[in-house]
Motif scaffolding. Sequence first.
Motif, short mmCIF file in Angstrom:
data_model
loop_
_atom_site.label_atom_id
_atom_site.label_comp_id
_atom_site.label_asym_id
_atom_site.label_seq_id
_atom_site.Cartn_x
_atom_site.Cartn_y
_atom_site.Cartn_z
N ASN A 1 1.48 -1.11 12.50
CA ASN A 1 1.33 -0.07 11.49
C ASN A 1 2.17 -0.37 10.24
O ASN A 1 2.54 0.53 9.51
CB ASN A 1 1.70 1.30 12.06
N GLU A 2 2.46 -1.64 10.03
CA GLU A 2 3.13 -2.09 8.82
C GLU A 2 2.14 -2.85 7.95
O GLU A 2 1.34 -3.65 8.45
CB GLU A 2 4.33 -2.99 9.16
N ALA B 1 0.84 -1.19 0.00
CA ALA B 1 0.00 0.00 0.00
C ALA B 1 0.87 1.24 0.00
O ALA B 1 2.01 1.22 0.43
CB ALA B 1 -0.92 0.01 1.23
N SER B 2 0.32 2.33 -0.51
CA SER B 2 1.04 3.60 -0.45
C SER B 2 0.90 4.17 0.94
O SER B 2 -0.22 4.36 1.42
CB SER B 2 0.44 4.59 -1.47
N PRO B 3 1.99 4.42 1.63
CA PRO B 3 1.89 4.87 3.01
C PRO B 3 1.53 6.34 3.12
O PRO B 3 1.87 7.14 2.25
CB PRO B 3 3.31 4.64 3.55
N ASP B 4 0.81 6.66 4.15
CA ASP B 4 0.61 8.06 4.51
C ASP B 4 1.91 8.59 5.07
O ASP B 4 2.59 7.91 5.83
CB ASP B 4 -0.52 8.18 5.53
N THR C 1 1.10 8.91 9.13
CA THR C 1 0.44 7.94 9.99
C THR C 1 0.52 6.50 9.52
O THR C 1 0.15 5.60 10.25
CB THR C 1 -1.05 8.31 10.14
N GLY C 2 0.96 6.24 8.30
CA GLY C 2 1.01 4.88 7.80
C GLY C 2 -0.37 4.43 7.33
O GLY C 2 -1.28 5.24 7.22
N PRO C 3 -0.56 3.13 7.10
CA PRO C 3 0.41 2.06 7.33
C PRO C 3 1.59 2.12 6.35
O PRO C 3 1.47 2.66 5.27
CB PRO C 3 -0.42 0.79 7.12
N TYR C 4 2.71 1.54 6.77
CA TYR C 4 3.96 1.66 6.03
C TYR C 4 4.33 0.35 5.36
O TYR C 4 4.18 -0.73 5.95
CB TYR C 4 5.08 2.08 6.97
N PRO C 5 4.88 0.42 4.16
CA PRO C 5 5.32 -0.79 3.44
C PRO C 5 6.81 -1.06 3.66
O PRO C 5 7.53 -1.38 2.72
CB PRO C 5 5.02 -0.43 1.98
N ASP C 6 7.27 -0.95 4.90
CA ASP C 6 8.70 -1.13 5.16
C ASP C 6 9.14 -2.58 4.98
O ASP C 6 10.30 -2.85 4.66
CB ASP C 6 9.04 -0.67 6.58
N PHE C 7 8.22 -3.52 5.21
CA PHE C 7 8.52 -4.94 5.06
C PHE C 7 8.05 -5.42 3.69
O PHE C 7 6.96 -5.04 3.24
CB PHE C 7 7.82 -5.76 6.14
N PRO C 8 8.82 -6.25 3.02
CA PRO C 8 8.40 -6.74 1.69
C PRO C 8 7.16 -7.62 1.79
O PRO C 8 6.92 -8.28 2.81
CB PRO C 8 9.61 -7.53 1.21
N ALA C 9 6.38 -7.67 0.70
CA ALA C 9 5.15 -8.45 0.69
C ALA C 9 5.44 -9.95 0.68
O ALA C 9 4.64 -10.75 1.18
CB ALA C 9 4.30 -8.07 -0.53
N HIS D 1 9.60 4.91 11.41
CA HIS D 1 8.14 4.85 11.41
C HIS D 1 7.52 4.24 12.67
O HIS D 1 6.48 4.73 13.15
CB HIS D 1 7.66 4.05 10.19
N ILE D 2 8.09 3.17 13.17
CA ILE D 2 7.44 2.42 14.26
C ILE D 2 8.16 2.76 15.56
O ILE D 2 9.08 2.06 15.99
CB ILE D 2 7.44 0.91 13.99
N ILE D 3 7.77 3.86 16.18
CA ILE D 3 8.46 4.39 17.35
C ILE D 3 7.68 4.06 18.62
O ILE D 3 6.50 4.41 18.76
CB ILE D 3 8.64 5.92 17.23
N GLU D 4 8.34 3.36 19.52
CA GLU D 4 7.78 2.99 20.82
C GLU D 4 6.42 2.32 20.67
O GLU D 4 5.48 2.57 21.43
CB GLU D 4 7.74 4.20 21.75
N GLN D 5 6.34 1.45 19.67
CA GLN D 5 5.18 0.59 19.46
C GLN D 5 5.69 -0.85 19.43
O GLN D 5 6.80 -1.12 18.98
CB GLN D 5 4.48 0.92 18.15
N PRO D 6 4.90 -1.80 19.92
CA PRO D 6 5.37 -3.19 19.94
C PRO D 6 5.71 -3.71 18.55
O PRO D 6 4.94 -3.53 17.60
CB PRO D 6 4.17 -3.94 20.53
N ILE D 7 6.86 -4.32 18.45
CA ILE D 7 7.28 -5.05 17.26
C ILE D 7 7.46 -6.50 17.71
O ILE D 7 8.36 -6.81 18.48
CB ILE D 7 8.60 -4.49 16.68
N THR D 8 6.56 -7.35 17.27
CA THR D 8 6.54 -8.73 17.77
C THR D 8 7.43 -9.62 16.91
O THR D 8 7.28 -9.68 15.69
CB THR D 8 5.11 -9.28 17.78
N VAL D 9 8.37 -10.27 17.57
CA VAL D 9 9.30 -11.18 16.90
C VAL D 9 9.00 -12.61 17.35
O VAL D 9 8.90 -12.88 18.55
CB VAL D 9 10.77 -10.82 17.24
#
Length: 527
Positions: A108-109, A27-30, A33-41, A135-143
Motif C-alpha cells: 500500500n505504498e 500520488a496523493s494518499p487517501d 486507505t492509501g496508497p501512501y507516499p511514505d517512501f521517496p520516488a 499506515h502499514i499495520i500488520e501487512q507484509p513489508i518485504t525487505v
Amino acid sequence: MRFPIALVLVLACAPKHGGAPSDATDASPDAFTGPYPDFPASPIVDPSAPTSSGMLFGSAGTGSGSGGPCMFEPEIGTLYPQNWLRPRFSWVATGTENLFEIDIVAANEVNPLVVYTAMTSWTMPADIWSALASHIIEQPITVTVRGATYDGTQMTLTSGPELGTSGDIQIAAASAPGAIVYWTTSNGTGFRGFHIGDETVQTVAVPSDDGSATQCIGCHSSTPDGTFVAYSATDTAANGDPSMLGLMTSDGLHQKPTFISPSAATLMARLDQEAPQFSRNHWQNGDHLAINMFPTDGVTSGGMFQIMWTNLEATSTAQGVGYGFVSRGSDAGYAASASFAHQTDTILYVSAPSVSSGITVANGDLMTVPYNGGSGGTATPIMGASTAGNEYYPTFSPDDAYVAYNLLPAGQSSYANAAAEVYVIPASGGTPVRLAANDPPTCTGKASPGVENSWPKWAPDASQANGKTYYWLTFSSTRGSASIPQLYVTPIVDDGTSLTTYPALYLWNQPDDEHNHTPAWDNFQLQ
C-alpha cells in the motif's frame, strides 16, 4: 519489475529501482486507505556510495540468486511495536561485497524504498518510519538486500549484484508501553534507562547515589507507581552479598520515599536482603509493603532463603509487626525470586533444594502461594513448569494470564549460564511455549542454547487490538558480535486460541560495548 501480485494495481507506474532517478511523482494518499507516499520516488544514495549505484545494480531482483549479504537486524519475520525506535538494518557480507542495495516494498505504498550504501548498516530516517508505522499495520513489508563488489578506480562492478536476505517484517497494531531500567556493569556500574522509542539511554543511578559508602546496586525492580527504583545495595565491591534494601526515585533526582519510618529504615539496613518486589494492592498510604529474599538462618552460604515481607511504614522492628516470613505449607524447599501478581495477592516464586543470593538455583520449580496478610498458605506448583528441569526467574504477565521464565537442564546453575532459554506458560499451568526470540539470526554463527537468554521481564501493560492481546517482553542475551549481555525485546501475541511468538528486536539505543543485564520494565518516571 519484481513486485508481489498485490502490487500490480497500485504500483503500475512506480519507478524502476535501478537506473537514473525517475520523474515519477508521488500520488496523493487517501487519508484512510492509501496508497501512501511514505517512501521517496527516487533512491536514497548514502554519501558512502557512488551516485551511479542505481545504474550499477540495474533492475531489482537481477544478478546471482545467492551469495549476497546476510541481514541479521531486523530478523525476517519480526513484529515491531508502532512506537519502536526507527529501524536499523544491518548485515554481513558473505564475500568481497563492498556496495549494497536495500529494497523495501509494501503493497500500500506508492513507491518502493531503495537505498544504496557502502556501509553494512543503515537506519531509516525518522520521518519515513513515523509515516510507515502509521499506515502499514500488520501487512507484509518485504525487505531485500543485494550486494556487489565495486571497483572505485574503474567505477564498475567486478562482481555481482548478488541476492542476499529477502523476507517480510511487520508493524503491530499496538505500541510497547513504559520504560526499561537495566543494570550495567560497564563504564560506571549502575542503572541506565530509556523510554520505548528513545534513541539514547540515560543514567538513572550510580552506587554513590544510594550513599557515599555504597559500592554496588543491583537486583532491582519498580514500585507499582513507577516512582521508585528498588534495589539491593552493598557497601562492598562484591556485586551482591551482603546487601541491604534501597529505594530512590527513578527520575534521576535520587530522592528517598518520605513514608519510610525509622523502624522500617532499620529493617531495610539488615544484611543479606535480595531482590525486592512490590504489589499494587500494598502500595498506598498506610500500606507500603516490600517482599524480598532473606536467609532465615542469617547465613547466605547456607542457601536457606525464604520469602520475607517488610512493612515500610513499620512502627516496630519486631517480627510480625515490622517484618515476617510467608509460610509455604507443603513446600519443603527454599525460595528464590519471589514476586507478586498484579491483580491478586498471589506470590510467584522458585522452590529449590538450595538457593544462592536469593535468585541462583540449580533445580528450581515454579510455584505460587497466597500472601494472605503475610501468613502465606499452601504452595501450589505450576504444572508444566515444575519439572525435572531447572525453572527460574519467573514473572507474571501484566494481566497475570502467563508466566515467563528461564529453563535449563536439571542440575545446571542458573548463574550466567549460556544454555539458558526463555519460555512462557499459562499461569494456571499447561504446555510451555519456547520463544522464537531465543534463536539468533543464522548470520551471526551463533545458536541457542549457547547465548544466555536470561531474565525475562514483561512490559507493564498489554494492549488489545484486532481481537488480539499484544504482550511485550524484554530479556538479555550474549548473541551479539562481542558476546556480551545486551538487551532485546520480543512480542508475544495471543489471538484467544494460541500464542504466536516472534524473533527478537535489538535495542540499538544501548551502548553496544557495555554489559547490560537484568532489565526491569515498568512505568518508570524517567526524565
